[in-house]
Design a protein around this motif. Sequence first.
Motif, PDB file in Angstrom:
ATOM      1  N   THR A 619       8.003 -12.117  -1.493  1.00 17.45           N
ATOM      2  CA  THR A 619       8.153 -13.432  -0.872  1.00 17.45           C
ATOM      3  C   THR A 619       9.151 -13.344   0.273  1.00 17.45           C
ATOM      4  O   THR A 619      10.250 -12.792   0.104  1.00 17.45           O
ATOM      5  N   ALA A 620       8.763 -13.857   1.428  1.00 15.76           N
ATOM      6  CA  ALA A 620       9.654 -13.921   2.590  1.00 15.76           C
ATOM      7  C   ALA A 620       9.942 -15.377   2.907  1.00 15.76           C
ATOM      8  O   ALA A 620       9.011 -16.168   3.102  1.00 15.76           O
ATOM      9  N   SER A 621      11.206 -15.759   2.964  1.00 19.63           N
ATOM     10  CA  SER A 621      11.591 -17.117   3.339  1.00 19.63           C
ATOM     11  C   SER A 621      12.364 -17.059   4.649  1.00 19.63           C
ATOM     12  O   SER A 621      13.280 -16.243   4.811  1.00 19.63           O
ATOM     13  N   PHE A 622      11.997 -17.942   5.588  1.00 18.53           N
ATOM     14  CA  PHE A 622      12.551 -17.854   6.933  1.00 18.53           C
ATOM     15  C   PHE A 622      12.379 -19.196   7.656  1.00 18.53           C
ATOM     16  O   PHE A 622      11.637 -20.087   7.206  1.00 18.53           O
ATOM     17  N   ARG A 623      13.051 -19.337   8.801  1.00 20.55           N
ATOM     18  CA  ARG A 623      12.902 -20.497   9.654  1.00 20.55           C
ATOM     19  C   ARG A 623      12.386 -20.035  11.009  1.00 20.55           C
ATOM     20  O   ARG A 623      12.887 -19.073  11.579  1.00 20.55           O
ATOM     21  N   LEU A 624      11.384 -20.773  11.494  1.00 17.67           N
ATOM     22  CA  LEU A 624      10.654 -20.344  12.680  1.00 17.67           C
ATOM     23  C   LEU A 624      10.787 -21.393  13.768  1.00 17.67           C
ATOM     24  O   LEU A 624      10.568 -22.594  13.530  1.00 17.67           O
ATOM     25  N   ALA A 625      11.159 -20.980  14.952  1.00 15.07           N
ATOM     26  CA  ALA A 625      11.153 -21.838  16.139  1.00 15.07           C
ATOM     27  C   ALA A 625      10.083 -21.341  17.099  1.00 15.07           C
ATOM     28  O   ALA A 625       9.542 -20.236  16.942  1.00 15.07           O
ATOM     29  N   ALA A 626       9.771 -22.144  18.079  1.00 16.30           N
ATOM     30  CA  ALA A 626       8.736 -21.761  19.032  1.00 16.30           C
ATOM     31  C   ALA A 626       9.081 -20.421  19.690  1.00 16.30           C
ATOM     32  O   ALA A 626      10.203 -20.207  20.147  1.00 16.30           O
ATOM     33  N   GLY A 627       8.107 -19.520  19.712  1.00 11.92           N
ATOM     34  CA  GLY A 627       8.280 -18.217  20.347  1.00 11.92           C
ATOM     35  C   GLY A 627       8.873 -17.142  19.461  1.00 11.92           C
ATOM     36  O   GLY A 627       8.940 -15.975  19.850  1.00 11.92           O
ATOM     37  N   ASP A 628       9.319 -17.491  18.262  1.00  4.24           N
ATOM     38  CA  ASP A 628       9.893 -16.482  17.372  1.00  4.24           C
ATOM     39  C   ASP A 628       8.823 -15.503  16.895  1.00  4.24           C
ATOM     40  O   ASP A 628       7.668 -15.880  16.651  1.00  4.24           O
ATOM     41  N   ALA A 629       9.214 -14.245  16.749  1.00  3.20           N
ATOM     42  CA  ALA A 629       8.302 -13.206  16.272  1.00  3.20           C
ATOM     43  C   ALA A 629       9.125 -12.050  15.753  1.00  3.20           C
ATOM     44  O   ALA A 629      10.335 -11.961  15.971  1.00  3.20           O
ATOM     45  N   GLY A 630       8.460 -11.137  15.083  1.00  2.12           N
ATOM     46  CA  GLY A 630       9.110  -9.916  14.616  1.00  2.12           C
ATOM     47  C   GLY A 630       8.693  -9.532  13.215  1.00  2.12           C
ATOM     48  O   GLY A 630       7.911 -10.230  12.556  1.00  2.12           O
ATOM     49  N   VAL A 631       9.219  -8.423  12.777  1.00  2.00           N
ATOM     50  CA  VAL A 631       8.917  -7.888  11.454  1.00  2.00           C
ATOM     51  C   VAL A 631       9.849  -8.520  10.429  1.00  2.00           C
ATOM     52  O   VAL A 631      11.074  -8.513  10.602  1.00  2.00           O
ATOM     53  N   LEU A 632       9.267  -9.057   9.373  1.00  2.00           N
ATOM     54  CA  LEU A 632      10.063  -9.635   8.289  1.00  2.00           C
ATOM     55  C   LEU A 632      10.513  -8.570   7.303  1.00  2.00           C
ATOM     56  O   LEU A 632      11.662  -8.553   6.858  1.00  2.00           O
ATOM     57  N   VAL A 633       9.616  -7.684   6.937  1.00  2.00           N
ATOM     58  CA  VAL A 633       9.962  -6.587   6.041  1.00  2.00           C
ATOM     59  C   VAL A 633       9.020  -5.427   6.322  1.00  2.00           C
ATOM     60  O   VAL A 633       7.832  -5.634   6.635  1.00  2.00           O
TER      61      VAL A 633
END
Length: 778
Positions: A619-633
């Motif tokens: 499970t990955a928990s995160f907060r996302l804003a416009a344009g956000d990207a990347g590797v979570l795990v």
Amino acid sequence: MSAPEDRDDPYAGFPGRIGRTISESEPAWPEEPTAAVGSPNVVVILVDDLGFADIGPYGSEIATPHLDRLARDGVSFTDYHTTPLCSPSRAALLTGLNPHKAGFAYPANADPGYPAYAFTLPDNAPTVAETLRDHGYATFALGKWHLAGDRLQHDGADKGSWPCQRGFDRYFGSLEGFTSLHAPHRLVWDNSPYPVQEHPDGYYLTDDLTERALDMITTLRASDPVKPFLLYLAHAAVHGPVQAKESDIADYAGVYDAGWDHIRSERFRRQIDLGLFGDDTVLPPANHEPGLDVPPWDSLDHDQQRRFARYMEVYAAAVQAVDASTGRLIEHLERLGELDNTIIVFTSDNGATAEGGAEGTRSYYSQFAHVAGLPDDWDRDVDRDLELIGGPQTTVHYPRGWGQASNTPFRLYKAHTFAGGIRAPLIVHWPAGALLGAGDDGLRRQYLHVTDLTPTLLDLLGIAPPDHRHGRVAPALDGVSAAGLLRDPGAASVHGDQYTETAGQRAYQSGHWKIVTRHRPGTAFDDAEWQLYDLSGDPTETTDLAPVRPEVVAELAAAWERAAWANRVFPLDDHGPASGRRRPDDARFGDPVTLRPFGGTVERWRSAQLVQHRDVAITASFRLAAGDAGVLVAHGDQGGGYLLAVDTDDRGEPVAWFGVNAYGVMHRTPPIGLALGESELLVQLQVRPRFRLDVLLTDGRAASTLTDLPQLVGMAPFTGISVGADRGGPVDWEVRRRAGSHPFSGVLHAIHYRPGPLSADAPAERARVWAEGVRIYD
């Protein structure tokens, strides 16, 4: 006011205490260990899986001018013996003890629970580094360590068998048995992981280790111009995965098109010309070993020949890089004016290997998956483009035909107790030690064993082995000094009888007689397995005399058993059906865990316990804003792994996807859309029969799947878990090419792993069932 009584005086007993003047007191500085003026430096260069015939002084066509120089100005042993595998040889080299006594009957990647498999160096056994440091030496170690069990390499483990706890002032390298040369999975600096976001283009570990070795020496000389040093440079090359720089690979284009039979024959011819063996020495027949046979080169089709030749071009390039590293070290010592008074030892830890199989592999972790019950259709050689072989996108190993050529003129390979597994090159260079006399050709044909290296070095330095460590009596060394052999080519051999055992393969050498087995795992340990060879006339072990000299076999077999009892070899463990056993408290590494973002990776073995042979929910928990990207795990690298990432689609909308690198082939789920703000993604990895894997990715509204993928087992995933980026070696090459390690630009709260119970296919489960008497596989 008068001074208080001594019982009230916190300075009582010390010079200059209250009530005395400075002039009445004698300073009492503690003594520091100092080496005798002019003591030589010591450099030990150890290469992993280098065959007897892989360098110029031992008959190779590979360009090794710097090793040629060391051999020309020093001495080379033709009858030097190691153990059949890496950790046992390293333990024996550094302690002077037989490997079972030193706790390393086997490489440090198992744990059957027997005393000889402690996988920590004994608390009462000093290493040569500890001894030299106690006598005023600076001590540096670089490269492969492999002397701490895999369960003891994570950040929370007991570090008692790590380099800095075993006598080395500085350390840089990998604690693991092997690693990628283009993108090492986890490097350690002294006692801590060395965080790497991503390796730069052109990175090559052999060069990095060399640079750091030179820097350690230079830094020492900036502080102390005369203090002697011990440098232990244990190259990760040329162990699999075999990798090299493209510029070096290009130097060997076409060299191996003639094939392994021709190369083997030419190496043997040069060995005779060099005087390594007598003219009457017999080269064992090629391609004939039962179960390890090699097809004649001329029987291969064109595509096989071109691919197999490329493997050896890569291997030769890796050896050439080791020689170049040695040359840079020699040049550095020359600039400092210290080459002549530096004892340089160059050797290998065992013979060349057959682990690439008959065909070789472009997917090493798939080939190296030593897991019982793998189906017959398991793909051990995932197809990759020829030009990628040896580069950062592949994990490769050569076919065993090249291992046969590397071990010329001997039979069999690493892990065997025949000469191919335990005869290795050994060069000793020390001009100030006057090793070469008039008319001396520099060759030493006397028997020498890896346990002899520590006592020999101590003898050359005039240092007695310590009799205690940590207040406990130190064991007597099993090795003996060969200092006399270095200076006298006519001296008698000093090492007496020697037993050998690794994974049930056994041997015993007494003078010119040797008994040896080819044991099959899972079968009885039978005295009928013994073969007998007279090495005085048959150094390549071609004529089995056991049928005609049974009395010699019986005598040596009894001697082997006595030595086995004396060195705690029993119980024998051939790493057959019960090899998956682990200590019960290791089960805790499969408990749920929450990982927060941090700058490194979780250690490989620790990471694997969360995902191998079991269902797991991530499970990955995160907060996302416009344009956000990347590797979570991310977990793994080009040899196999998985990652969870957030990207934007063609419309700029956020999407999530999950990818699995199946031993070199990338599979990605279709992306699912994400909402801005707080989000949670769930990945379910579900193991299926026959080592297959299904994947579900969902945010609770949409879902995406992958089905019927191969499970990642054995050493895969090799790079550990990375939170918030794909650090180190990349799982997905396309992501690395366009975005580097692709760190997540949103706010990542946590990654939570919730593993399920082990599947019936798990080695630990199979071992448990086997121990209960239920035979579930052949």
